[in-house]
Design a protein around this motif. Structure first.
Motif, PDB file in Angstrom:
ATOM      1  N   MET A   1       0.858  -1.174   0.000  1.00 30.14           N
ATOM      2  CA  MET A   1       0.000   0.000   0.000  1.00 30.14           C
ATOM      3  C   MET A   1       0.898   1.229   0.000  1.00 30.14           C
ATOM      4  SD  MET A   1      -3.060   1.136   2.556  1.00 30.14           S
ATOM      5  CE  MET A   1      -2.151   0.980   4.058  1.00 30.14           C
ATOM      6  N   GLU A   2       0.410   2.261  -0.694  1.00 30.32           N
ATOM      7  CA  GLU A   2       1.127   3.532  -0.734  1.00 30.32           C
ATOM      8  C   GLU A   2       0.119   4.643  -0.514  1.00 30.32           C
ATOM      9  OE1 GLU A   2       3.781   6.217  -3.841  1.00 30.32           O
ATOM     10  OE2 GLU A   2       3.190   4.194  -4.396  1.00 30.32           O
ATOM     11  N   ILE A   3       0.447   5.579   0.351  1.00 31.66           N
ATOM     12  CA  ILE A   3      -0.412   6.740   0.587  1.00 31.66           C
ATOM     13  C   ILE A   3       0.279   7.942  -0.018  1.00 31.66           C
ATOM     14  CG2 ILE A   3      -1.443   8.254   2.312  1.00 31.66           C
ATOM     15  CD1 ILE A   3      -1.645   5.743   4.117  1.00 31.66           C
ATOM     16  N   MET A   4      -0.416   8.601  -0.943  1.00 33.95           N
ATOM     17  CA  MET A   4       0.112   9.810  -1.566  1.00 33.95           C
ATOM     18  C   MET A   4      -0.480  10.998  -0.815  1.00 33.95           C
ATOM     19  SD  MET A   4      -0.837   7.832  -4.682  1.00 33.95           S
ATOM     20  CE  MET A   4       0.074   6.390  -5.113  1.00 33.95           C
ATOM     21  N   GLN A   5       0.316  11.654  -0.012  1.00 33.10           N
ATOM     22  CA  GLN A   5      -0.191  12.716   0.836  1.00 33.10           C
ATOM     23  C   GLN A   5      -0.540  13.956   0.031  1.00 33.10           C
ATOM     24  OE1 GLN A   5       2.827  12.979   3.938  1.00 33.10           O
ATOM     25  NE2 GLN A   5       1.476  11.737   5.229  1.00 33.10           N
ATOM     26  N   ALA A   6      -1.602  14.602   0.452  1.00 35.33           N
ATOM     27  CA  ALA A   6      -2.053  15.833  -0.192  1.00 35.33           C
ATOM     28  C   ALA A   6      -0.912  16.840  -0.211  1.00 35.33           C
ATOM     29  CB  ALA A   6      -3.251  16.407   0.550  1.00 35.33           C
ATOM     30  N   GLY A   7      -0.735  17.469  -1.354  1.00 34.16           N
ATOM     31  CA  GLY A   7       0.291  18.492  -1.493  1.00 34.16           C
ATOM     32  C   GLY A   7       1.667  17.971  -1.840  1.00 34.16           C
ATOM     33  N   ALA A   8       1.849  16.636  -1.847  1.00 32.71           N
ATOM     34  CA  ALA A   8       3.163  16.073  -2.149  1.00 32.71           C
ATOM     35  C   ALA A   8       3.524  16.227  -3.621  1.00 32.71           C
ATOM     36  CB  ALA A   8       3.212  14.597  -1.752  1.00 32.71           C
ATOM     37  N   ARG A   9       2.506  16.308  -4.471  1.00 31.18           N
ATOM     38  CA  ARG A   9       2.735  16.499  -5.907  1.00 31.18           C
ATOM     39  C   ARG A   9       2.144  17.853  -6.282  1.00 31.18           C
ATOM     40  NH1 ARG A   9      -0.358  11.382  -7.187  1.00 31.18           N
ATOM     41  NH2 ARG A   9      -1.241  12.136  -5.279  1.00 31.18           N
ATOM     42  N   PRO A  10       2.944  18.753  -6.803  1.00 33.67           N
ATOM     43  CA  PRO A  10       2.485  20.124  -7.027  1.00 33.67           C
ATOM     44  C   PRO A  10       1.450  20.254  -8.152  1.00 33.67           C
ATOM     45  CG  PRO A  10       4.679  19.816  -7.937  1.00 33.67           C
ATOM     46  CD  PRO A  10       4.332  18.548  -7.211  1.00 33.67           C
ATOM     47  N   THR A  11       0.595  21.255  -7.988  1.00 33.25           N
ATOM     48  CA  THR A  11      -0.324  21.653  -9.054  1.00 33.25           C
ATOM     49  C   THR A  11       0.511  22.175 -10.206  1.00 33.25           C
ATOM     50  OG1 THR A  11      -2.036  22.249  -7.467  1.00 33.25           O
ATOM     51  CG2 THR A  11      -2.183  23.269  -9.652  1.00 33.25           C
ATOM     52  N   ARG A  12       0.087  21.852 -11.424  1.00 24.69           N
ATOM     53  CA  ARG A  12       0.821  22.362 -12.590  1.00 24.69           C
ATOM     54  C   ARG A  12      -0.173  22.962 -13.580  1.00 24.69           C
ATOM     55  NH1 ARG A  12       1.193  16.512 -13.784  1.00 24.69           N
ATOM     56  NH2 ARG A  12      -0.025  16.178 -15.650  1.00 24.69           N
TER      57      ARG A  12
END
Length: 138
Positions: A1-12
């Motif tokens: 399982m992997e949790i992608m935390q909010a804000g970890a990947r920037p808006t583009r």
């Protein structure tokens, strides 16, 4: 399982090569092989829209806020609103975006076929975009 935390990947900002107007994309998921699913939260400013495009395995749009428009080639322009879900079949040319006077945010979900999830074509003409919404998608 992997949790992608909010804000970890920037808006583009979406590329003007594939979009008309100002569009912002937030990645939701691009699952590793053997999974194929990809999803983006896409925010269109009023009047902004995709170019004509297709998806090899189809696309699902789920409207989160605002008022938008979608059109499959040869069909009517259809207004879409929060809670609406649109299924576009594999290989069907279409476009989607915000209404002229209202922003729109949707979740775009598609699958990759190999490395490819979308094929882009020409911009939607002002005449096509300006058509009054009516009817249901074909």
């Amino acid at each position: 399982m992997e949790i992608m935390q909010a804000g970890a990947r920037p808006t583009r900002r979406a590329s003007a090569e594939y979009f008309t107007g100002t569009v912002w994309q937030d990645p939701v998921i691009d699952a590793p092989d053997p999974a194929r699913v990809m999803a983006l939260r896409v925010a269109f400013e009023p009047g902004a829209r995709t170019h004509w495009h297709t998806h090899p395995l189809g696309q699902t749009l789920h409207v989160l806020s605002g008022v938008g428009r979608v059109q499959a080639e040869g069909g009517p322009v259809v207004e879409i609103r929060p809670g609406d879900t649109v299924w576009i079949p594999p290989g069907k040319r279409h476009w989607h975006g915000a209404a002229p006077d209202c922003a729109m945010v949707h979740l775009a979900i598609q699958e990759r076929e190999g490395a490819r999830a979308v094929d882009w074509f020409e911009p939607v003409s002002e005449a096509d975009y300006a058509r009054a919404p009516g009817g249901m998608p074909g």
